[in-house]
Design a protein around this motif. Structure first.
Motif, PDB file in Angstrom:
ATOM      1  N   GLN A   1       4.577   7.558  -0.391  1.00  0.00           N
ATOM      2  CA  GLN A   1       3.276   7.530  -1.043  1.00  0.00           C
ATOM      3  C   GLN A   1       2.410   6.509  -0.325  1.00  0.00           C
ATOM      4  N   MET A   2       1.294   6.981   0.188  1.00  0.00           N
ATOM      5  CA  MET A   2       0.412   6.118   0.973  1.00  0.00           C
ATOM      6  C   MET A   2      -0.923   5.978   0.252  1.00  0.00           C
ATOM      7  N   ASN A   3      -1.222   4.772  -0.180  1.00  0.00           N
ATOM      8  CA  ASN A   3      -2.471   4.470  -0.874  1.00  0.00           C
ATOM      9  C   ASN A   3      -3.329   3.529  -0.043  1.00  0.00           C
ATOM     10  N   SER A   4      -4.574   3.446  -0.400  1.00  0.00           N
ATOM     11  CA  SER A   4      -5.523   2.553   0.297  1.00  0.00           C
ATOM     12  C   SER A   4      -5.437   2.734   1.803  1.00  0.00           C
ATOM     13  N   LEU A   5      -5.462   3.972   2.227  1.00  0.00           N
ATOM     14  CA  LEU A   5      -5.288   4.273   3.642  1.00  0.00           C
ATOM     15  C   LEU A   5      -6.430   3.709   4.476  1.00  0.00           C
ATOM     16  N   LYS A   6      -6.066   3.294   5.689  1.00  0.00           N
ATOM     17  CA  LYS A   6      -7.016   2.717   6.633  1.00  0.00           C
ATOM     18  C   LYS A   6      -7.037   3.562   7.910  1.00  0.00           C
ATOM     19  N   PRO A   7      -8.114   3.512   8.660  1.00  0.00           N
ATOM     20  CA  PRO A   7      -8.143   4.262   9.926  1.00  0.00           C
ATOM     21  C   PRO A   7      -6.971   3.913  10.842  1.00  0.00           C
ATOM     22  N   GLU A   8      -6.513   2.678  10.790  1.00  0.00           N
ATOM     23  CA  GLU A   8      -5.387   2.287  11.653  1.00  0.00           C
ATOM     24  C   GLU A   8      -4.052   2.876  11.216  1.00  0.00           C
ATOM     25  N   ASP A   9      -4.035   3.556  10.077  1.00  0.00           N
ATOM     26  CA  ASP A   9      -2.834   4.277   9.644  1.00  0.00           C
ATOM     27  C   ASP A   9      -2.747   5.651  10.313  1.00  0.00           C
ATOM     28  N   THR A  10      -3.772   6.038  11.030  1.00  0.00           N
ATOM     29  CA  THR A  10      -3.761   7.331  11.714  1.00  0.00           C
ATOM     30  C   THR A  10      -2.636   7.387  12.732  1.00  0.00           C
ATOM     31  N   ALA A  11      -1.793   8.410  12.599  1.00  0.00           N
ATOM     32  CA  ALA A  11      -0.630   8.549  13.466  1.00  0.00           C
ATOM     33  C   ALA A  11       0.105   9.827  13.102  1.00  0.00           C
ATOM     34  N   VAL A  12       1.090  10.151  13.926  1.00  0.00           N
ATOM     35  CA  VAL A  12       2.059  11.180  13.537  1.00  0.00           C
ATOM     36  C   VAL A  12       3.203  10.450  12.842  1.00  0.00           C
ATOM     37  N   TYR A  13       3.529  10.922  11.665  1.00  0.00           N
ATOM     38  CA  TYR A  13       4.578  10.306  10.862  1.00  0.00           C
ATOM     39  C   TYR A  13       5.851  11.134  10.964  1.00  0.00           C
ATOM     40  N   TYR A  14       6.946  10.430  11.209  1.00  0.00           N
ATOM     41  CA  TYR A  14       8.232  11.088  11.390  1.00  0.00           C
ATOM     42  C   TYR A  14       9.239  10.594  10.362  1.00  0.00           C
ATOM     43  N   CYS A  15      10.035  11.519   9.894  1.00  0.00           N
ATOM     44  CA  CYS A  15      11.144  11.191   9.007  1.00  0.00           C
ATOM     45  C   CYS A  15      12.406  11.049   9.848  1.00  0.00           C
ATOM     46  N   ASN A  16      13.223  10.091   9.487  1.00  0.00           N
ATOM     47  CA  ASN A  16      14.460   9.840  10.234  1.00  0.00           C
ATOM     48  C   ASN A  16      15.623   9.632   9.285  1.00  0.00           C
ATOM     49  N   GLY A  17      16.767  10.181   9.700  1.00  0.00           N
ATOM     50  CA  GLY A  17      18.009   9.947   8.990  1.00  0.00           C
ATOM     51  C   GLY A  17      19.143   9.953  10.004  1.00  0.00           C
ATOM     52  N   GLY A  18      19.764   8.805  10.244  1.00  0.00           N
ATOM     53  CA  GLY A  18      20.794   8.729  11.278  1.00  0.00           C
ATOM     54  C   GLY A  18      20.179   8.994  12.641  1.00  0.00           C
ATOM     55  N   VAL A  19      20.722   9.978  13.347  1.00  0.00           N
ATOM     56  CA  VAL A  19      20.182  10.332  14.665  1.00  0.00           C
ATOM     57  C   VAL A  19      19.214  11.503  14.587  1.00  0.00           C
ATOM     58  N   ARG A  20      18.945  11.970  13.398  1.00  0.00           N
ATOM     59  CA  ARG A  20      18.075  13.123  13.208  1.00  0.00           C
ATOM     60  C   ARG A  20      16.632  12.707  12.962  1.00  0.00           C
ATOM     61  N   TRP A  21      15.720  13.495  13.536  1.00  0.00           N
ATOM     62  CA  TRP A  21      14.294  13.278  13.357  1.00  0.00           C
ATOM     63  C   TRP A  21      13.623  14.569  12.916  1.00  0.00           C
ATOM     64  N   GLY A  22      12.614  14.425  12.089  1.00  0.00           N
ATOM     65  CA  GLY A  22      11.803  15.569  11.755  1.00  0.00           C
ATOM     66  C   GLY A  22      10.819  15.877  12.862  1.00  0.00           C
ATOM     67  N   GLN A  23      10.045  16.933  12.645  1.00  0.00           N
ATOM     68  CA  GLN A  23       9.110  17.370  13.677  1.00  0.00           C
ATOM     69  C   GLN A  23       7.823  16.574  13.682  1.00  0.00           C
TER      70      GLN A  23
ATOM     71  N   ARG B   1       0.819  -1.216   0.000  1.00  0.00           N
ATOM     72  CA  ARG B   1       0.000   0.000   0.000  1.00  0.00           C
ATOM     73  C   ARG B   1       0.855   1.270   0.000  1.00  0.00           C
ATOM     74  N   PHE B   2       1.991   1.234   0.676  1.00  0.00           N
ATOM     75  CA  PHE B   2       2.873   2.394   0.776  1.00  0.00           C
ATOM     76  C   PHE B   2       4.113   2.173  -0.085  1.00  0.00           C
ATOM     77  N   THR B   3       4.649   3.273  -0.596  1.00  0.00           N
ATOM     78  CA  THR B   3       5.879   3.224  -1.371  1.00  0.00           C
ATOM     79  C   THR B   3       6.814   4.336  -0.917  1.00  0.00           C
ATOM     80  N   ILE B   4       8.025   3.959  -0.554  1.00  0.00           N
ATOM     81  CA  ILE B   4       9.039   4.953  -0.208  1.00  0.00           C
ATOM     82  C   ILE B   4       9.931   5.171  -1.425  1.00  0.00           C
ATOM     83  N   SER B   5      10.275   6.414  -1.658  1.00  0.00           N
ATOM     84  CA  SER B   5      11.139   6.732  -2.799  1.00  0.00           C
ATOM     85  C   SER B   5      11.956   7.963  -2.446  1.00  0.00           C
ATOM     86  N   ARG B   6      12.882   8.309  -3.312  1.00  0.00           N
ATOM     87  CA  ARG B   6      13.721   9.464  -3.043  1.00  0.00           C
ATOM     88  C   ARG B   6      14.061  10.176  -4.325  1.00  0.00           C
ATOM     89  N   ASP B   7      14.291  11.467  -4.199  1.00  0.00           N
ATOM     90  CA  ASP B   7      14.757  12.300  -5.304  1.00  0.00           C
ATOM     91  C   ASP B   7      16.133  12.806  -4.881  1.00  0.00           C
TER      92      ASP B   7
END
Length: 111
Positions: A81-103, A66-72
């Motif tokens: 890319q998140m398709n066919s979303l379900k209620p159980e996908d509800t959450a705060v989504y965070y990006c991570n790289g090494g020890v760094r996190w997004g908001q 259902r989901f696809t991760i990609s990069r430019d």
């Protein structure tokens, strides 16, 4: 400069789609596996998908197909890319790289 900046969350009906973006600094993007995690209320943060510097992807069983991760590479940006979303996908989504996190960016899927 903020190392990781996410965007693209929002409210969507079940079955719908959203695309999350994570703009990273060049140092992080080129040196680390990039990942998307999510944390629902009352639950632990979990890995959703990751992509290595060689482009190898990995998905949790709950989003596989259902989901696809990609990069430019030119934009130092990772997408989820998140398709066919379900209620159980509800959450705060965070990006991570090494020890760094997004908001984090909120995704709400209504039934």
């Amino acid at each position: 400069q903020v190392p990781l900046v996410e965007s693209g969350g929002g409210l969507v009906q079940a079955g719908g789609s959203l695309r999350l973006s994570c703009a990273a600094s060049g140092i992080i993007f080129s040196g680390y596996t990039m990942g998307w995690y999510r944390q629902a209320p009352g639950k632990q943060r979990e890995l959703v998908a990751s992509i290595t510097t060689r482009g190898i992807t990995n998905y949790s069983d709950s989003v596989k197909g259902r989901f696809t991760i990609s990069r430019d590479i030119a934009k130092n940006t990772v997408y989820l890319q998140m398709n066919s979303l379900k209620p159980e996908d509800t959450a705060v989504y965070y990006c991570n790289g090494g020890v760094r996190w997004g908001q984090g960016t909120q995704v709400i899927v209504s039934s």
